[in-house]
Design a protein around this motif. Structure first.
Motif, short mmCIF file in Angstrom:
data_model
loop_
_atom_site.label_atom_id
_atom_site.label_comp_id
_atom_site.label_asym_id
_atom_site.label_seq_id
_atom_site.Cartn_x
_atom_site.Cartn_y
_atom_site.Cartn_z
N ALA A 201 -7.45 10.83 -5.09
CA ALA A 201 -6.60 9.73 -4.96
C ALA A 201 -7.58 8.81 -5.46
O ALA A 201 -6.67 7.76 -6.49
CB ALA A 201 -6.27 9.27 -3.51
N LYS A 202 -8.89 8.41 -5.33
CA LYS A 202 -9.43 7.50 -6.05
C LYS A 202 -9.62 7.55 -7.44
O LYS A 202 -9.53 6.67 -8.23
CB LYS A 202 -11.09 7.73 -5.62
N ARG A 203 -9.60 8.85 -7.95
CA ARG A 203 -9.56 8.99 -9.26
C ARG A 203 -8.06 8.59 -10.01
O ARG A 203 -8.09 7.98 -11.31
CB ARG A 203 -9.71 10.57 -9.95
N ALA A 204 -7.10 8.86 -9.37
CA ALA A 204 -6.00 8.22 -9.77
C ALA A 204 -5.81 6.83 -9.72
O ALA A 204 -5.03 6.19 -10.87
CB ALA A 204 -4.73 8.86 -8.76
N TYR A 214 1.37 1.63 -12.54
CA TYR A 214 1.89 1.62 -11.14
C TYR A 214 1.39 2.71 -10.50
O TYR A 214 1.14 3.88 -11.11
CB TYR A 214 3.55 1.41 -10.98
N VAL A 215 1.60 2.71 -9.21
CA VAL A 215 0.89 3.72 -8.11
C VAL A 215 2.02 3.88 -7.12
O VAL A 215 2.00 2.73 -6.69
CB VAL A 215 -0.58 3.77 -7.56
N LEU A 216 2.31 5.04 -6.81
CA LEU A 216 3.08 5.27 -5.69
C LEU A 216 2.31 6.27 -4.76
O LEU A 216 1.94 7.37 -5.07
CB LEU A 216 4.38 5.90 -6.04
N MET A 217 2.10 5.90 -3.48
CA MET A 217 1.27 6.63 -2.50
C MET A 217 1.94 7.27 -1.60
O MET A 217 2.83 6.41 -0.85
CB MET A 217 -0.13 6.12 -2.05
N LYS A 225 -3.78 5.64 3.15
CA LYS A 225 -2.97 5.19 2.05
C LYS A 225 -3.39 3.65 2.15
O LYS A 225 -3.56 2.96 1.15
CB LYS A 225 -1.66 5.52 2.20
N SER A 226 -3.43 3.13 3.21
CA SER A 226 -3.71 1.60 3.57
C SER A 226 -4.85 1.27 3.05
O SER A 226 -5.12 0.27 2.50
CB SER A 226 -3.27 1.31 5.07
N LEU A 227 -5.88 2.00 3.54
CA LEU A 227 -7.29 1.86 3.09
C LEU A 227 -7.59 1.79 1.75
O LEU A 227 -8.34 0.89 1.09
CB LEU A 227 -8.26 2.51 3.91
N LEU A 228 -6.89 2.82 1.01
CA LEU A 228 -6.84 2.73 -0.54
C LEU A 228 -6.34 1.52 -0.95
O LEU A 228 -6.78 0.96 -2.10
CB LEU A 228 -6.50 3.91 -0.84
N ALA A 229 -5.35 1.25 -0.45
CA ALA A 229 -4.68 0.22 -1.10
C ALA A 229 -5.36 -1.30 -0.84
O ALA A 229 -5.31 -2.08 -1.68
CB ALA A 229 -3.22 -0.20 -0.67
N GLU A 230 -6.00 -1.32 0.24
CA GLU A 230 -6.86 -2.66 0.53
C GLU A 230 -7.92 -2.74 -0.44
O GLU A 230 -8.33 -3.92 -0.78
CB GLU A 230 -7.08 -2.62 2.11
N THR A 231 -8.52 -1.70 -0.57
CA THR A 231 -9.72 -1.64 -1.53
C THR A 231 -9.57 -1.59 -3.00
O THR A 231 -10.41 -1.75 -3.76
CB THR A 231 -10.85 -0.71 -1.04
N PHE A 232 -8.35 -1.40 -3.41
CA PHE A 232 -7.94 -1.20 -4.68
C PHE A 232 -8.09 -2.55 -5.50
O PHE A 232 -8.80 -2.51 -6.63
CB PHE A 232 -6.51 -0.98 -4.87
N PRO A 233 -8.15 -3.69 -5.07
CA PRO A 233 -8.42 -5.16 -5.74
C PRO A 233 -9.68 -5.20 -6.31
O PRO A 233 -9.93 -5.69 -7.25
CB PRO A 233 -7.95 -6.27 -4.86
#
Length: 269
Positions: A201-204, A214-217, A225-233
Motif C-alpha cells: 500500500a505504501k508503495r502504491a 488518484y487512489v482508491l483504497m 486505510k484511514s491511517l494511510l490516508a491521514e499520513t499521505f499529505p
C-alpha cells in the motif's frame, strides 16, 4: 465620444477580457447598461453615479450608455464598477488622461469613491497574465497574500482619486504587506515514515504522490486505510506558486474561510 476601458470577468475560475464601452452625450439624465448584465451589474450605475457625484463629477443632463463586450457573455458581480466610472469620466470629458487597452481595472465602488475588493479577485489576477494584460489596477485586500505575477504590473489603489492620480503620472499609495519570517516546515501529527508494514500500500501511495494519480483504497475495517490516508499529505510535493494561488482563489470563490496560516506563509518560500 466613446471610450473603451478594459476589465476582467470570470466564468468559474476562468477569466476573460471585458471591454467596457461608454458613451456620454447630452440628454435626459440616465444610465443604461447593456451586454447581458445581471442584477449586481445593473446596480453599478447607482454606485458609480453616487461616487462620481461625491467626488465633484455630477452627471446632470447626461445620457450614458454602457456596453459590456462581448455582448453574448453573461456578466455578474461588481467587478466592473471601477472600469465603468473611468469610462464615464473619460467619455464625459472630466479627465484628459489616456487609458491604455493593455491596462485592466477591477474593483467595486462605494458611494464615497472608495474601491473595495470583490470575490474572485485572485482568479482575475491570474487571468490577467493569460490574457496578455500588462498592468492591473485593483484594490488592496489585506486578507490575501502578497501577489507577484510575472509580466503583469500590479497597482494597488484605495480610492477612485488614487486611480485618477495614477493615470496622470502621480505615485499611488504603496501597500506593504507584513508577513512573518519563514516558518519551519509543517510538522504532521502522523508521518508516513512512521507506518510499519503495509509495504504494498505504501508503495502504491508513493507512486500516486509522484505521478499525481488518484487512489482508491478498499479493505475491511481496521486494516489501516484511514491511517494511510491521514499520513499521505506528508509525502506530497509542495504546490507551485500558481497552484497555491489557484487553491486560494477556489476558497475565495466558494466564500470559504481560508486558514490564516496559509495566508501568512503562502509565499514565505
Amino acid at each position: 465620444m466613446s471610450t473603451n476601458v478594459t476589465s476582467i470577468s470570470l466564468k468559474g475560475l476562468e477569466g476573460y477580457r471585458i471591454q467596457v464601452e461608454v458613451q456620454v452625450k447630452e440628454g435626459m439624465e440616465s444610465i443604461v447598461i447593456v451586454g447581458l448584465p445581471d442584477a449586481s451589474v445593473k446596480e453599478s450605475k447607482e454606485r458609480v453615479s453616487a461616487a462620481l457625484h461625491t467626488m465633484g463629477f455630477p452627471l446632470v443632463d447626461k445620457r450614458i450608455v454602457i456596453n459590456l463586450s462581448p455582448s453574448e457573455q453573461k456578466k455578474n458581480g461588481p467587478l466592473f464598477d471601477l472600469a465603468i466610472a473611468l469610462g464615464i469620466l473619460k467619455s464625459g470629458g472630466f479627465i484628459k488622461e489616456s487609458i491604455s487597452r493593455d491596462t485592466a481595472f477591477i474593483g467595486a465602488l462605494s458611494l464615497d469613491g472608495t474601491i473595495h475588493p470583490v470575490e474572485g479577485m485572485i482568479a482575475a489576477v491570474l487571468a490577467a497574465r493569460k490574457l496578455g494584460i500588462s498592468k492591473l489596477v485593483f484594490p488592496y485586500d489585506p486578507t490575501i497574500p502578497h501577489l507577484d505575477i510575472p509580466d503583469v504590473e500590479l497597482v494597488y489603489v484605495e480610492t477612485l482619486q488614487d486611480v485618477i492620480d495614477h493615470l496622470s503620472g502621480q505615485p499611488t499609495l504603496s501597500f506593504i504587506q507584513t508577513t512573518k519570517q519563514k516558518e519551519e516546515p509543517d510538522k504532521f501529527e502522523k508521518n508516513f515514515n512512521q507506518i510499519i508494514g503495509h509495504g504494498f500500500a505504501k508503495r502504491a501511495l508513493e507512486i500516486a504522490a509522484a505521478g499525481e494519480h488518484y487512489v482508491l483504497m478498499d479493505g475491511p475495517p481496521g486494516c489501516g486505510k484511514s491511517l494511510l490516508a491521514e499520513t499521505f499529505p506528508s509525502i506530497l510535493p509542495s504546490l507551485s506558486q500558481e497552484a497555491q494561488l489557484e487553491k486560494l482563489s477556489l476558497y475565495q470563490l466558494a466564500q470559504a474561510t481560508v486558514n490564516a496560516k496559509l495566508n501568512l506563509t503562502l509565499f514565505a518560500q
